[in-house]
Design an enzyme around this catalytic site. Sequence first.
Site, PDB file in Angstrom:
ATOM      1  N   HIS A 228       0.954 -11.311   1.852  1.00 23.84           N
ATOM      2  CA  HIS A 228      -0.272 -10.547   1.023  1.00 23.84           C
ATOM      3  C   HIS A 228      -0.817 -11.304   0.151  1.00 23.84           C
ATOM      4  O   HIS A 228      -2.011 -11.392  -0.301  1.00 23.84           O
ATOM      5  CB  HIS A 228       0.441  -9.203   0.575  1.00 23.84           C
TER       6      HIS A 228
ATOM      7  N   TYR B 233       0.781  -1.332  -0.130  1.00 24.70           N
ATOM      8  CA  TYR B 233       0.062   0.012   0.095  1.00 24.70           C
ATOM      9  C   TYR B 233       0.914   1.093   0.048  1.00 24.70           C
ATOM     10  O   TYR B 233       0.492   2.152  -0.230  1.00 24.70           O
ATOM     11  CB  TYR B 233      -1.001   0.217   1.232  1.00 24.70           C
TER      12      TYR B 233
END
Length: 272
Positions: free
Chosen positions: A102, A44
């Site tokens: 992730h 992110y």
Amino acid sequence: MNIYFKHSNQRSFGTYPLKGTACRDAILTAAEVGYRAFDTAQMYRNEAETGAALKETGIPRDTLCVTTKVENDNYDESKFLASVEASLKALQLDYVDVLLLHWPPADFQIEGSLTLLEQAHKRGMARNIGVSNYTVQMMRDATRIIETPLVTNQIEFHPLLNQDVMLAAASETGIPLSSYCSVARGEVFKHPIFAEIGAGYGKTAAQVVLRWILQKGVSINTMSTKPENIAANFDVMDFTLSSVDMARIERMTHMNYRIVSKDIVPWAPDFD
């Protein structure tokens, strides 16, 4: 027990794709509303903003549940632990409460990254560990590969996508699910049924969707920059959907509307 359920009353504030001032302001608002669980990721590129904002809240560390995720580019043994150290530095934390992988590795050979994840846990970098976007078989294999329990598999979960197979796998493996894309990035609002059901409870369409997810046994991650929506997304614990309304919503899952697929994420696995 799912760490999100234990520490956050089942609700976590997601930070994707927030950056800069927008990220700070949203986190401060979420904290004021009552959120104590916050979700970020290396991918992110906002761990520093997240860490600074959490520090600014003044909330005691032991009441926070901070999740970050290791980017799959860092699954190499020479990068993994160093990347977690960098995340902790950016977040201004000595440890995270939950450290996730992730994505599965590009070759879908999960043993190496899981072993490194467990090492991070054993070194005290993370109180708990988990995964994201794992398939049923990966969940099964993970329970054999490492000894440390996985506290969650974070997956796309909303009422427009049938995830019964994943729910069954969660029950089988003991790896709870948590959601992302909880309102299908707004797609749910195109369907009047959620607002219609909400009217009977004095709740919005979004609140009905989030409540449905919770009643399916899945913890929720939500993101908004609008204070009224941040508050509304948190305010989903004071009503219970009836079995009739749960069933009405359940019928929507057969649309199988999936947001995250190989079209968007080329390295995604073939989801169950």
